[in-house]
Design an enzyme around this catalytic site. Sequence first.
Site, PDB file in Angstrom:
ATOM      1  N   ARG A 140       0.827  -1.216   0.000  1.00 40.82           N
ATOM      2  CA  ARG A 140       0.000   0.000   0.000  1.00 40.82           C
ATOM      3  C   ARG A 140       0.865   1.271   0.000  1.00 40.82           C
ATOM      4  O   ARG A 140       0.525   2.256   0.653  1.00 40.82           O
ATOM      5  CB  ARG A 140      -0.955   0.005   1.197  1.00 40.82           C
ATOM      6  CG  ARG A 140      -1.875  -1.192   1.286  1.00 40.82           C
ATOM      7  CD  ARG A 140      -2.855  -1.253   0.122  1.00 40.82           C
ATOM      8  NE  ARG A 140      -3.694  -2.447   0.224  1.00 40.82           N
ATOM      9  CZ  ARG A 140      -3.429  -3.605  -0.370  1.00 40.82           C
ATOM     10  NH1 ARG A 140      -2.349  -3.733  -1.133  1.00 40.82           N
ATOM     11  NH2 ARG A 140      -4.223  -4.640  -0.224  1.00 40.82           N
ATOM     12  N   SER A 180     -11.074  -0.344   3.905  1.00 40.84           N
ATOM     13  CA  SER A 180     -10.216  -0.656   5.053  1.00 40.84           C
ATOM     14  C   SER A 180      -9.541   0.610   5.565  1.00 40.84           C
ATOM     15  O   SER A 180      -8.931   1.346   4.787  1.00 40.84           O
ATOM     16  CB  SER A 180      -9.154  -1.682   4.661  1.00 40.84           C
ATOM     17  OG  SER A 180      -9.754  -2.920   4.347  1.00 40.84           O
ATOM     18  N   GLU A 222      -4.532   3.311   6.568  1.00 41.74           N
ATOM     19  CA  GLU A 222      -4.447   3.182   5.117  1.00 41.74           C
ATOM     20  C   GLU A 222      -5.149   4.367   4.460  1.00 41.74           C
ATOM     21  O   GLU A 222      -4.776   4.815   3.387  1.00 41.74           O
ATOM     22  CB  GLU A 222      -5.096   1.869   4.673  1.00 41.74           C
ATOM     23  CG  GLU A 222      -4.989   1.564   3.210  1.00 41.74           C
ATOM     24  CD  GLU A 222      -5.498   0.172   2.890  1.00 41.74           C
ATOM     25  OE1 GLU A 222      -6.335   0.044   1.973  1.00 41.74           O
ATOM     26  OE2 GLU A 222      -5.072  -0.790   3.560  1.00 41.74           O
TER      27      GLU A 222
END
Length: 327
Positions: A197, A248, A318
Amino acid sequence: MTISYDPPRLKSACGLTPIASEGMKLKATEVASQPSMIQAQVSLAGLTSFRVGGPAQWYAAPQSESELLTCLAWANAKSLPITVIGAGSNLLISDEGLPGLAIGTRNLRSLEYDERTAQLKADAGVSLAYLARQVARRGWSGMEWAIGIPGTVGGAVVMNAGAHKSCMADVLMDIQVISGNGIHQTLTNADLEYGYRSSILQGSNYTVTQARFQLKPTHDPQRVIATTNTHLHQRHATQPYHLPSCGSVFRNPEPEKAARLIEKTGLKGYKIGDAQVSELHANFILNCGNAKASDIYQLIHTVQEQVARRWSIQLRPEVKILGNFNL
């Protein structure tokens, strides 16, 4: 072959609402000198999947690369900070809004297929889910994992979006970017230094305009479509799609899973204001109707604190948090 499409519209994006803001008052000369595509004091709440956030001091949704360059040049001439917003699916914008120029890229949405090489060029504003569906219908494999991700190509490239043990780094060849001073560049997959990520694009002054992908031709569209549908059904069965969220919230602190740590801490269903940790998937925070950005922000920090106290693990967001949060 080059085509364009009309992406799914965010419910509130049809009429952008100008909002007065005491902290961002504009001079008449400033308004008069701006390009026609740039609007003042536009609410960003309807342009994020959380459905929260204050106004952008300035906002533009360029229809072409030339318009994008005009916006960047105008902001640079005024020394304004620039924020790029795709689908707004991985953003938490403060209730105070954002200073400078916010640029929405969802109108940059052409696709170009090379049937001979199974390569695909997609503009930054193309919906990732739409792209996955179109690729599957051609019998090209490699994007099945992207079907349930509610973002755009540009954002997915920047954050190395992924699911089902696959990610953007697996299929991306190179990208076209414009630097803050208007210079075009091509960056390869290796240039981006992809990690979990993450990429070098995060926090940079690059604006992604296009990405090129290498897919695998299978000549069996039904098989690729079936795999794509299986991934979509799995996401719908295990993740909450009935209320606004950003997907998320936290990165998984491998080998642990953020959702499992949050659940074991007893935080499923925990609420602050109208922001709630999902009872279906604990790594989702939901806007239950009238949440403020500050509610969500405070809930993120509460989850971090309690998980750290219980497990000595610091969860890293995130979601990208933008603006001023004075709690």
